[in-house]
Design a protein around this motif. Structure first.
Motif, mmCIF file in Angstrom:
data_model
loop_
_atom_site.group_PDB
_atom_site.id
_atom_site.type_symbol
_atom_site.label_atom_id
_atom_site.label_comp_id
_atom_site.label_asym_id
_atom_site.label_seq_id
_atom_site.Cartn_x
_atom_site.Cartn_y
_atom_site.Cartn_z
ATOM 1 N N TYR A 238 -8.417 0.532 -5.359
ATOM 2 C CA TYR A 238 -7.305 1.738 -4.955
ATOM 3 C C TYR A 238 -6.069 1.464 -5.770
ATOM 4 O O TYR A 238 -5.733 2.314 -5.974
ATOM 5 N N LEU B 226 0.456 -1.474 0.205
ATOM 6 C CA LEU B 226 0.051 0.051 -0.343
ATOM 7 C C LEU B 226 0.952 1.053 0.508
ATOM 8 O O LEU B 226 0.519 2.261 -0.676
ATOM 9 N N LEU C 294 -8.513 9.014 -1.528
ATOM 10 C CA LEU C 294 -8.713 7.844 -0.096
ATOM 11 C C LEU C 294 -8.627 7.933 1.324
ATOM 12 O O LEU C 294 -8.528 7.391 1.565
ATOM 13 N N ILE D 196 -11.172 4.889 0.647
ATOM 14 C CA ILE D 196 -10.750 4.432 0.382
ATOM 15 C C ILE D 196 -10.575 3.666 2.240
ATOM 16 O O ILE D 196 -10.874 2.586 2.450
#
Length: 444
Positions: free
Chosen positions: A289, A231, A432, A435
């Motif tokens: 993502y 990530l 973001l 998410i």
């Protein structure tokens, strides 16, 4: 003397009899438990066929060996203990030196047929060769097994997901002792054991009730490694793409840099494809993502291509305007410009002299006259050309000093960059945030 000897003999006989009853063989002989006795292993051990045999089951999760998301398989290492009652087994411990339990080979006793519905592969390890019988008729068997079972993976919140895998045992009455699993857990791999719950149900099948016991094992993935190795690198790529707006649009460095970052995100997507199963009901958040990051970087690349095209278009139009009216390509430097003017001046003088001479009658022309006329014309043209050259040099130097003014499209590209940068930062922040909220929301 004879009485005393007889009494001593009795004591010896009683003592020998007591020692003989203290062996396990004496218990087995008392029960007539042998390999040839079909009473113990051929049928369910009840004295009345209408009597139900209750099998008590205890499952302890010793280790979570592996979870294969791609194949949707759950591989635990468990201890399975079963207990049931045999109506043909009973003895008085006082008659056998307080012996209350005996271990016997498992093949000489009847055992319940326990199956696990989710199991896809049989355990390759041999089962326990012995089981334990007690004086009140209880039979107990324990086996440790490596189970390979199916488990539907919920990967929507990967790598912050919580998985629930079940082990369904049929035809049993379960024990409530399940919390022991938390105490004996030894190896959990990348998974954190949360709890194990048990429930039972009955289904009517062909005129009789089929009992099921369902053990639900709940575990949570240890996500730290995925955050660091997956990530965060993608987030860093987004930051690099954002910083690339500081690179000049005039060269090709900015374009090549953005293409490199986009290819790096593509590699991360290929790695993700090897982890997640293709049969998920929902698109995992981690896939959203990656796709979102890829889409924003692709838009940034497209914007860079458009800006570079507009700048090139503006530069081409300016170059065309600078060369209008010149006989030859004189260039941008003063030296090249002077050489170009000298060539044009000579051509002009030569053409002028030849034209004037050609207009006069042939009988009136002479060599001296021709030389004087051409000389006068050359001198006058040189004076005029000198003044024009000085004027043009001053004009050229002033243009060089002031520099080229940006054209219309160049000015527009600056506005486009500012507007797109604001949109890019806002869209990335909102994306973001969404998410993050999806990952932190509690899983149903």
């Amino acid at each position: 003397m004879m009485l005393a000897g007889f009494f001593f003999l009795l004591l010896l006989t009683d003592g020998a009899s007591s020692v003989g009853n203290c062996s396990y063989q004496a218990v087995l002989k008392h029960l007539d438990l042998t390999r040839n006795n079909q009473l113990f292993y051929m049928s369910r051990p009840v004295d009345n066929h209408t009597k139900t045999t209750h099998v008590f089951l205890d499952v302890k999760l010793y280790a979570i060996l592996d979870i294969k998301e791609k194949d949707q398989q759950f591989v635990p290492y468990v201890w399975i203990t079963m207990e049931w009652h045999n109506d043909y087994i009973y003895w008085d411990p006082d008659q056998f030196c307080s012996i209350k339990s005996v271990s016997v080979p498992s093949e000489v006793m009847w055992k319940p047929d326990i199956t696990i519905e989710e199991m896809t592969e049989r355990d390759k390890a041999p089962p326990s060769p012995y089981l334990i019988i007690t004086n009140n008729g209880t039979v107990k068997v324990a086996n440790d097994q490596v189970l390979v079972s199916t488990c539907t993976m919920e990967t929507y919140k990967f790598p912050f997901d919580i998985q629930r895998c079940t082990l369904t045992f049929t035809s049993i009455v379960h024990s409530e002792a399940t919390e022991d699993s938390r105490e004996v857990m030894r190896t959990q791999s990348e998974w954190l054991f949360i709890s194990m719950n048990v429930s039972n149900k009955s289904i009517e099948m062909d005129g009789f009730n089929q009992s099921f016991v369902i053990y639900t094992i709940t575990m949570k993935r240890r996500s730290a490694l995925y955050v660091v190795n997956f990530l965060l690198p993608i987030l860093f790529f987004l930051c690099l793409d954002l910083v690339s707006f500081l690179i000049s649009d005039s060269g090709g460095e900015k374009l090549s840099f953005k293409v490199t970052v986009l290819l790096a995100v593509t590699v991360m997507q290929l790695i993700l494809n090897e982890i997640l199963p293709s049969s998920s009901d929902k698109i995992p958040l981690v896939a959203i993502y990656c796709i979102g990051m890829f889409a924003m970087m692709m838009l940034s690349l497209v914007e860079t291509i458009v800006v570079m095209y507009l700048i090139e278009k503006d530069s081409a139009s300016q170059d065309d305007n600078e060369h209008i009216g010149l006989d030859v390509n004189c260039g941008d430097s003063p030296a090249n410009f002077l050489n170009c003017l000298e060539v044009n001046k000579r051509r002009h003088n030569e053409s002028s002299c030849s034209d004037s001479i050609g207009e006069m009658p042939s009988e009136l022309r002479s060599v001296d006259k021709e030389d004087s006329d051409c000389q006068l014309k050359n001198e006058s043209s040189e004076k005029l050309s000198g003044e024009a050259v000085r004027t043009l040099i001053l004009l050229l130097n002033s243009m060089k000093a002031e520099g080229k003014k940006p054209g219309y499209w160049t000015r527009m590209t600056k506005i486009i960059n500012k507007v797109f940068l604001g949109f890019y930062v806002t869209a990335a922040g909102l994306f973001l945030l969404c998410i993050f909220v999806g990952w932190t929301k509690e899983q149903d």
